[in-house]
Design an enzyme around this catalytic site. Structure first.
Site, PDB file in Angstrom:
ATOM      1  N   VAL A 169       0.855  -1.190   0.000  1.00 15.06           N
ATOM      2  CA  VAL A 169       0.000   0.000   0.000  1.00 15.06           C
ATOM      3  C   VAL A 169       0.896   1.247   0.000  1.00 15.06           C
ATOM      4  O   VAL A 169       1.899   1.299   0.705  1.00 15.06           O
ATOM      5  CB  VAL A 169      -0.944  -0.018   1.236  1.00 15.06           C
ATOM      6  CG1 VAL A 169      -1.793   1.249   1.291  1.00 15.06           C
ATOM      7  CG2 VAL A 169      -1.831  -1.259   1.199  1.00 15.06           C
ATOM      8  N   LYS A 215       3.698   3.767  -0.929  1.00 18.73           N
ATOM      9  CA  LYS A 215       5.037   3.614  -1.504  1.00 18.73           C
ATOM     10  C   LYS A 215       5.598   2.194  -1.374  1.00 18.73           C
ATOM     11  O   LYS A 215       6.600   1.862  -1.996  1.00 18.73           O
ATOM     12  CB  LYS A 215       5.986   4.606  -0.836  1.00 18.73           C
ATOM     13  CG  LYS A 215       5.705   6.060  -1.194  1.00 18.73           C
ATOM     14  CD  LYS A 215       6.737   6.953  -0.531  1.00 18.73           C
ATOM     15  CE  LYS A 215       6.439   8.422  -0.787  1.00 18.73           C
ATOM     16  NZ  LYS A 215       7.317   9.297   0.007  1.00 18.73           N
ATOM     17  N   GLU A 270       0.212  -7.111  15.271  1.00 20.79           N
ATOM     18  CA  GLU A 270       1.221  -8.027  15.815  1.00 20.79           C
ATOM     19  C   GLU A 270       0.926  -8.331  17.297  1.00 20.79           C
ATOM     20  O   GLU A 270       1.098  -9.456  17.759  1.00 20.79           O
ATOM     21  CB  GLU A 270       2.614  -7.421  15.660  1.00 20.79           C
ATOM     22  CG  GLU A 270       3.738  -8.355  16.047  1.00 20.79           C
ATOM     23  CD  GLU A 270       5.102  -7.770  15.713  1.00 20.79           C
ATOM     24  OE1 GLU A 270       5.645  -8.077  14.638  1.00 20.79           O
ATOM     25  OE2 GLU A 270       5.621  -6.981  16.548  1.00 20.79           O
TER      26      GLU A 270
HETATM   27  C1  UD2 Z   1       6.611  -4.730  12.201  1.00 19.88           C
HETATM   28  C2  UD2 Z   1       6.292  -6.122  11.718  1.00 19.88           C
HETATM   29  C3  UD2 Z   1       5.059  -6.067  10.834  1.00 19.88           C
HETATM   30  C4  UD2 Z   1       3.891  -5.479  11.560  1.00 19.88           C
HETATM   31  C5  UD2 Z   1       4.271  -4.121  12.117  1.00 19.88           C
HETATM   32  C6  UD2 Z   1       3.185  -3.660  13.076  1.00 19.88           C
HETATM   33  C7  UD2 Z   1       8.424  -7.296  11.616  1.00 19.88           C
HETATM   34  C8  UD2 Z   1       9.566  -7.690  10.748  1.00 19.88           C
HETATM   35  N1  UD2 Z   1       7.422  -6.615  10.986  1.00 19.88           N
HETATM   36  O1  UD2 Z   1       7.083  -4.144  10.984  1.00 19.88           O
HETATM   37  O2  UD2 Z   1       4.704  -7.343  10.351  1.00 19.88           O
HETATM   38  O3  UD2 Z   1       3.483  -6.347  12.591  1.00 19.88           O
HETATM   39  O4  UD2 Z   1       5.489  -4.144  12.848  1.00 19.88           O
HETATM   40  O5  UD2 Z   1       3.276  -2.321  13.308  1.00 19.88           O
HETATM   41  O6  UD2 Z   1       8.389  -7.587  12.759  1.00 19.88           O
HETATM   42  N2  UD2 Z   1       2.482  -1.692   4.694  1.00 19.88           N
HETATM   43  C9  UD2 Z   1       2.168  -1.114   3.470  1.00 19.88           C
HETATM   44  N3  UD2 Z   1       2.179   0.232   3.389  1.00 19.88           N
HETATM   45  C10 UD2 Z   1       2.503   1.054   4.427  1.00 19.88           C
HETATM   46  C11 UD2 Z   1       2.842   0.451   5.655  1.00 19.88           C
HETATM   47  C12 UD2 Z   1       2.823  -0.928   5.751  1.00 19.88           C
HETATM   48  O7  UD2 Z   1       1.872  -1.792   2.498  1.00 19.88           O
HETATM   49  O8  UD2 Z   1       2.521   2.275   4.244  1.00 19.88           O
HETATM   50  C13 UD2 Z   1       2.436  -3.172   4.791  1.00 19.88           C
HETATM   51  C14 UD2 Z   1       3.623  -3.820   4.098  1.00 19.88           C
HETATM   52  O9  UD2 Z   1       3.249  -5.072   3.612  1.00 19.88           O
HETATM   53  C15 UD2 Z   1       4.626  -3.965   5.212  1.00 19.88           C
HETATM   54  C16 UD2 Z   1       3.700  -4.305   6.397  1.00 19.88           C
HETATM   55  O10 UD2 Z   1       2.512  -3.556   6.159  1.00 19.88           O
HETATM   56  O11 UD2 Z   1       5.559  -4.984   4.920  1.00 19.88           O
HETATM   57  C17 UD2 Z   1       4.258  -3.977   7.785  1.00 19.88           C
HETATM   58  O12 UD2 Z   1       4.621  -2.634   7.855  1.00 19.88           O
HETATM   59  P1  UD2 Z   1       6.121  -2.198   8.196  1.00 19.88           P
HETATM   60  O13 UD2 Z   1       7.023  -3.161   7.529  1.00 19.88           O
HETATM   61  O14 UD2 Z   1       6.313  -0.765   7.919  1.00 19.88           O
HETATM   62  O15 UD2 Z   1       6.154  -2.379   9.733  1.00 19.88           O
HETATM   63  P2  UD2 Z   1       7.446  -2.708  10.625  1.00 19.88           P
HETATM   64  O16 UD2 Z   1       8.679  -2.702   9.803  1.00 19.88           O
HETATM   65  O17 UD2 Z   1       7.466  -1.875  11.847  1.00 19.88           O
END
Ligand code: UD2
Length: 341
Positions: free
Chosen positions: A110, A112, A290
Site C-alpha cells: 500500500v 510507496k 502483531e
Molecule cells: C513490524 C512487523 C510487521 C507489523 C508491524 C506492526 C516485523 C519484521 N514486521 O514491521 O509485520 O506487525 O510491525 O506495526 O516484525 N504496509 C504497506 N504500506 C505502508 C505500511 C505498511 O503496504 O505504508 C504493509 C507492508 O506489507 C509492510 C507491512 O505492512 O511490509 C508492515 O509494515 P512495516 O514493515 O512498515 O512495519 P514494521 O517494519 O514496523
C-alpha cells in the site's frame, strides 16, 4: 582338491566369471527398481523406489542421538521449531509434493510499499516453495504499479485493490480484516495452505514444505533470546491484546504467519474483532495487529514454529545459531516510505 597345472587357469577363469555374473544380476535387479528423481532442493538426483514411490523413499537414516544441540527444536507443547539441520529437505518436499497442494501467499503493498514488490516476488520465485502451486494475492491501492514478474508453472498472481491510508498503523492493522474477507471470497476455494508475509523483505535461501503446518508462526528475530518480561506484548489491561508480564511463550512477528486456510481464517477473524473492540474503546495496541497475533497465539498454540531463519533483518549481523537466512526484512527509511511518522 588338486588340479593339474594346465587346468588351473580355466578354474580361476570360471570362478571370476561366476562372480562377474552374480555382480551383474544384483546390479541390474536393484537398479531397475530405483528411479532417480531430480531434487531441486539439494540440486541433485535422489533415488526413489519405483513400485512404491510415495512410501519407500530412500534417504539418510534419521538419528535419535545427534541433532541440533545449540537450539530448541521443539516447544514445551511439542510443536517443532524449524531450524536448518532439523529436517531433511528432500524428504519433506517429496512427501508434500505428492499431495498437489496450493499455497496462497498474501502480501500488502500500500502506498510507496509497492516499490518492494519486484524484489519480493522475484526472490520468491527463486526460493519460496519452488515447484509447488503458489497463488500470490497482492493487496494494493496502486494496481497499475504492480510489476510484471515472470512466474514459473503452477504459480499465479492476483491483484486486489484496497484503500490507501494516511496512517501506517491503520494499513498494518487492517491486514487482518482484509485477509479474512479475501479468504471468505476467494482464497478458501483456491488454496489449501496460506502464508501472510511482509512485502519489505527478500528471500535469500530455500523456504520449502518444512514450513507447512496447521497453524504456523515465526519467532521474532530481535526477541528470540530474550526473557518474556522483555517482550513487546501489549501490557495495558484495557486492550484485548493484553498479556501480563508472567505469561508468554515466544514473541511472534507479525511479518509471517500461516497455516491451513481454515485455521488462519479463524485467527484473522478473532484478531479483527479484537482490533475493532479496541478501536471502539479508543485504544490501539502497542504493535497493532502483531500484538493481537501474539495474544491469539498464546491461547491458541501454533502447531509449528519457524525459527528466525524464516524472518531475519538485514541490519542484524548473523548470529551463530543462524546457519542460513531464508527471508529477511530490508533496511528502509521509515520517514521516507511511510505516510506518517
Ligand atoms: C513490524 C512487523 C510487521 C507489523 C508491524 C506492526 C516485523 C519484521 N514486521 O514491521 O509485520 O506487525 O510491525 O506495526 O516484525 N504496509 C504497506 N504500506 C505502508 C505500511 C505498511 O503496504 O505504508 C504493509 C507492508 O506489507 C509492510 C507491512 O505492512 O511490509 C508492515 O509494515 P512495516 O514493515 O512498515 O512495519 P514494521 O517494519 O514496523
Amino acid at each position: 582338491m588338486r588340479f593339474s597345472s594346465n587346468v588351473k587357469p580355466f578354474v580361476l577363469l570360471l570362478i571370476v566369471g561366476i562372480f562377474l555374473l552374480l555382480g551383474y544380476v544384483h546390479y541390474s535387479f536393484f537398479n531397475e527398481r530405483l528411479n532417480w528423481v531430480w531434487c531441486e532442493a539439494s540440486n541433485r538426483d535422489i533415488p526413489v523406489d519405483e513400485d512404491q514411490r510415495n512410501t519407500r523413499l530412500l534417504y539418510k537414516q534419521p538419528s535419535v542421538l545427534v541433532g541440533r544441540t545449540d537450539v530448541m527444536a521443539v516447544t514445551p507443547w511439542l510443536a517443532p521449531i524449524v531450524w536448518q539441520g532439523t529436517f531433511d529437505p528432500d524428504l519433506v518436499d517429496i512427501i508434500y509434493k505428492s499431495m498437489n497442494l496450493t499455497i496462497a501467499t498474501t502480501v500488502f503493498a500500500v502506498g510507496k510499499y509497492v516499490r518492494f514488490l519486484r524484489d519480493f516476488l522475484e526472490t520468491a520465485e527463486k526460493y519460496f516453495l519452488v515447484d509447488f502451486n503458489v497463488r500470490y494475492y497482492v493487496f494494493t491501492d496502486r494496481p497499475d504499479n504492480v510489476p510484471s514478474v515472470t512466474m514459473s508453472q503452477g504459480r499465479h498472481l492476483s491483484v486486489i485493490q484496497v484503500p490507501g491510508s494516511n496512517r501506517w498503523q491503520e494499513i498494518s492493522a487492517r491486514r487482518m480484516e482484509i485477509i479474512q474477507t479475501a479468504i471468505e471470497r476467494q482464497i478458501s476455494r483456491e488454496a489449501d495452505y496460506i502464508f501472510c508475509l511482509d512485502v519489505d523483505s527478500k528471500f535469500h535461501a530455500r523456504w520449502g514444505a518444512e514450513s507447512l503446518g496447521r497453524l504456523v508462526a515465526v519467532i521474532h528475530p530481535e526477541l528470540y533470546n530474550q526473557p518474556r518480561d522483555r517482550f513487546s506484548y501489549e501490557r495495558r489491561p484495557a486492550s484485548t491484546a493484553y498479556i501480563p508480564m508472567v505469561e508468554g511463550d515466544y514473541y511472534y512477528a507479525g511479518a509471517v504467519f500461516g497455516g491451513f486456510v481454515e485455521d488462519v481464517y479463524t485467527l484473522t477473524k478473532v484478531c479483527r474483532k479484537q482490533l475493532e473492540k479496541d478501536a471502539r474503546n479508543s485504544i490501539e495496541a502497542a504493535w497493532q495487529e502483531e500484538s493481537h497475533l501474539n495474544r491469539y497465539l498464546l491461547y491458541n498454540k501454533p502447531s509449528k514454529l519457524l525459527s528466525p531463519e524464516y524472518l531475519w533483518q538485514d541490519f542484524h549481523g548473523k548470529t551463530k545459531e543462524i546457519k542460513v537466512i531464508r527471508f529477511s526484512g530490508i533496511i528502509k527509511n521509515y520517514a521516507e516510505i511511510r505516510p506518517n511518522v
